[in-house]
Scaffold this motif. Structure first.
Motif, short mmCIF file in Angstrom:
data_model
loop_
_atom_site.label_atom_id
_atom_site.label_comp_id
_atom_site.label_asym_id
_atom_site.label_seq_id
_atom_site.Cartn_x
_atom_site.Cartn_y
_atom_site.Cartn_z
N PHE A 271 -37.18 -23.12 34.54
CA PHE A 271 -36.40 -23.96 33.63
C PHE A 271 -35.58 -25.00 34.39
O PHE A 271 -35.41 -26.14 33.95
CB PHE A 271 -35.47 -23.07 32.79
CG PHE A 271 -34.58 -23.82 31.83
CD1 PHE A 271 -35.10 -24.38 30.67
CD2 PHE A 271 -33.23 -23.97 32.10
CE1 PHE A 271 -34.28 -25.08 29.80
CE2 PHE A 271 -32.41 -24.66 31.23
CZ PHE A 271 -32.93 -25.22 30.07
N LEU A 272 -35.10 -24.60 35.57
CA LEU A 272 -34.26 -25.51 36.35
C LEU A 272 -35.08 -26.45 37.23
O LEU A 272 -34.76 -27.64 37.35
CB LEU A 272 -33.30 -24.71 37.23
CG LEU A 272 -32.22 -23.91 36.51
CD1 LEU A 272 -31.42 -23.08 37.50
CD2 LEU A 272 -31.29 -24.84 35.72
N PHE A 273 -36.17 -25.93 37.84
CA PHE A 273 -36.85 -26.69 38.89
C PHE A 273 -38.31 -27.03 38.60
O PHE A 273 -39.01 -27.50 39.49
CB PHE A 273 -36.77 -25.92 40.22
CG PHE A 273 -35.37 -25.60 40.64
CD1 PHE A 273 -34.53 -26.62 41.10
CD2 PHE A 273 -34.88 -24.31 40.57
CE1 PHE A 273 -33.23 -26.32 41.49
CE2 PHE A 273 -33.57 -24.01 40.96
CZ PHE A 273 -32.75 -25.02 41.42
N SER A 274 -38.77 -26.81 37.39
CA SER A 274 -40.15 -27.15 37.06
C SER A 274 -40.42 -28.63 37.32
O SER A 274 -39.62 -29.49 36.95
CB SER A 274 -40.43 -26.85 35.58
OG SER A 274 -41.62 -27.47 35.16
N PRO A 275 -41.56 -28.97 37.97
CA PRO A 275 -41.88 -30.39 38.21
C PRO A 275 -42.06 -31.19 36.93
O PRO A 275 -41.91 -32.41 36.93
CB PRO A 275 -43.19 -30.31 39.00
CG PRO A 275 -43.24 -28.94 39.57
CD PRO A 275 -42.53 -28.07 38.59
N LEU A 276 -42.40 -30.49 35.83
CA LEU A 276 -42.66 -31.18 34.58
C LEU A 276 -41.44 -31.22 33.65
O LEU A 276 -41.15 -32.26 33.06
CB LEU A 276 -43.82 -30.50 33.84
CG LEU A 276 -45.18 -30.50 34.56
CD1 LEU A 276 -46.19 -29.68 33.79
CD2 LEU A 276 -45.68 -31.93 34.72
N TRP A 283 -32.86 -34.40 36.11
CA TRP A 283 -31.58 -35.01 36.52
C TRP A 283 -31.75 -35.81 37.81
O TRP A 283 -31.23 -36.92 37.93
CB TRP A 283 -30.54 -33.92 36.71
CG TRP A 283 -29.22 -34.45 37.19
CD1 TRP A 283 -28.25 -35.06 36.47
CD2 TRP A 283 -28.74 -34.41 38.56
NE1 TRP A 283 -27.19 -35.41 37.26
CE2 TRP A 283 -27.46 -35.03 38.55
CE3 TRP A 283 -29.26 -33.92 39.76
CZ2 TRP A 283 -26.71 -35.15 39.71
CZ3 TRP A 283 -28.51 -34.05 40.90
CH2 TRP A 283 -27.25 -34.66 40.88
N LEU A 284 -32.51 -35.25 38.75
CA LEU A 284 -32.76 -35.96 40.01
C LEU A 284 -33.57 -37.23 39.77
O LEU A 284 -33.30 -38.27 40.39
CB LEU A 284 -33.49 -35.05 40.99
CG LEU A 284 -32.68 -33.89 41.58
CD1 LEU A 284 -33.58 -32.97 42.40
CD2 LEU A 284 -31.52 -34.40 42.42
N ILE A 285 -34.55 -37.15 38.88
CA ILE A 285 -35.35 -38.34 38.57
C ILE A 285 -34.49 -39.43 37.95
O ILE A 285 -34.58 -40.61 38.32
CB ILE A 285 -36.52 -37.97 37.65
CG1 ILE A 285 -37.53 -37.08 38.40
CG2 ILE A 285 -37.22 -39.22 37.12
CD1 ILE A 285 -38.63 -36.53 37.52
N ARG A 286 -33.64 -39.06 36.99
CA ARG A 286 -32.76 -40.05 36.36
C ARG A 286 -31.80 -40.65 37.37
O ARG A 286 -31.51 -41.86 37.34
CB ARG A 286 -31.99 -39.40 35.20
CG ARG A 286 -32.82 -39.11 33.97
CD ARG A 286 -31.94 -38.83 32.77
NE ARG A 286 -31.10 -37.66 32.98
CZ ARG A 286 -31.44 -36.42 32.61
NH1 ARG A 286 -32.62 -36.22 32.02
NH2 ARG A 286 -30.64 -35.41 32.83
#
Length: 298
Positions: A271-276, A283-286
């Protein structure tokens, strides 16, 4: 086979068989069907006792399996009449469970007959509940029962995988293609009933319900392909059983509870670190997008 290895193998088989079928339940928004079946089988247990006059496992399991299938039939009938899935599940299992409670109070007051003593097992006792064939001990009953249910699920789903896949994603298109949607539905519900009932007696309801939902939900977060989802769900369930047994040894805690906690831990990580779909990943992508946008504006 040592006691610890027997428990781990049993837990892994339950997790694999439940996680495998749980993927289809997740896709069909019927994840709590296992919990519904665990309550709905009570009248089947009582009726089997009244007919057989015995608390032996076989008649109890047959009665439970029959009412597990009846539960799925009622749920599907309500859904076909426009009732939402969660409402259909809730109405069906509460009604059947209430009937079971009434039957217990009317006909078995002097008998120690309830779900805990008849059907809900404890995985720690699996090594001592063995099966004999022609006078020879052939191993724990749970491994044979759950293993047979798992092989049956693999065989039927493998033979009709295309049909199961299309029906799970788009029942309307499946009907348009001539696929017998209702038959596929009842095949799946029958497999779920057989697997859950076969597992209840040995490992208990908590572990079965958890393994029907948590590993498959974990896999759902990690992939968008059904084939990969099935493999990840089975793998996550097996890892949960092994890691959970280790936790139970370290903390001297409930084995089934520890396996469930391990499954929940894997779900939380996905839930926290799934690539999808991971919360932290998004959050990191945003954050990177905002940083890139700010640099461009300069």
């Amino acid at each position: 086979m040592s006691m610890g290895l027997t428990i781990m193998v049993t837990g892994a088989l339950v997790a694999a068989s439940c996680g495998f079928l749980g993927c289809f339940l997740i896709l069909r928004r019927m994840a709590m069907l296992g919990d519904a079946i665990s309550h709905a089988v009570l009248p089947g247990i009582v009726i089997a006792f009244l007919i057989s006059g015995s608390r032996d496992s076989l008649p109890m399991l047959l009665g439970a399996a029959a009412f597990g299938l009846l539960c799925t039939f009622f749920i599907q009938s309500l859904r076909s009449q426009g009732v939402q899935s969660d409402a259909a599940i809730s109405v069906t299992f509460t009604a059947l469970f209430a009937i079971g409670v009434i039957l217990v109070s009317l006909y078995t007051r002097q008998v120690d007959l309830d779900l805990d003593c008849v059907l809900y097992g404890e995985i720690a006792y699996v090594p001592w509940d063995t099966l004999s064939l022609f006078g020879h001990n052939i191993g724990p009953k749970a491994i044979w029962g759950v293993g047979t249910a798992f092989l049956l699920s693999l065989l039927i789903v493998g033979l009709f995988f295309k049909e199961f896949k299309i029906v799970s994603f788009d029942p309307q298109m499946a009907a348009a293609l001539g696929i017998p949607v209702l038959l596929i539905h009842y095949l799946l519900m029958g497999l779920v009933s057989v697997t859950t009932v076969a597992s209840f007696e040995s490992v208990g309801a908590i572990l079965v319900v958890a393994m029907l939902t948590v590993p498959s939900a974990t896999a759902y977060l990690l992939t968008d392909r059904l084939e990969t989802m099935l493999a990840i769900s089975v793998g996550a369930g097996i890892l949960s059983s092994l890691f959970g047994y280790w936790l139970a040894l370290v903390f001297d805690a409930s084995i089934a509870g520890s396996m469930t906690v391990a499954a929940g831990t894997f779900f939380l990580l996905a839930f926290l670190f799934s690539p999808l779909h991971g919360v932290v990943t998004r959050w990191l992508i945003r954050r990177r997008l905002r940083t890139a946008t700010a640099v461009d504006h300069r």
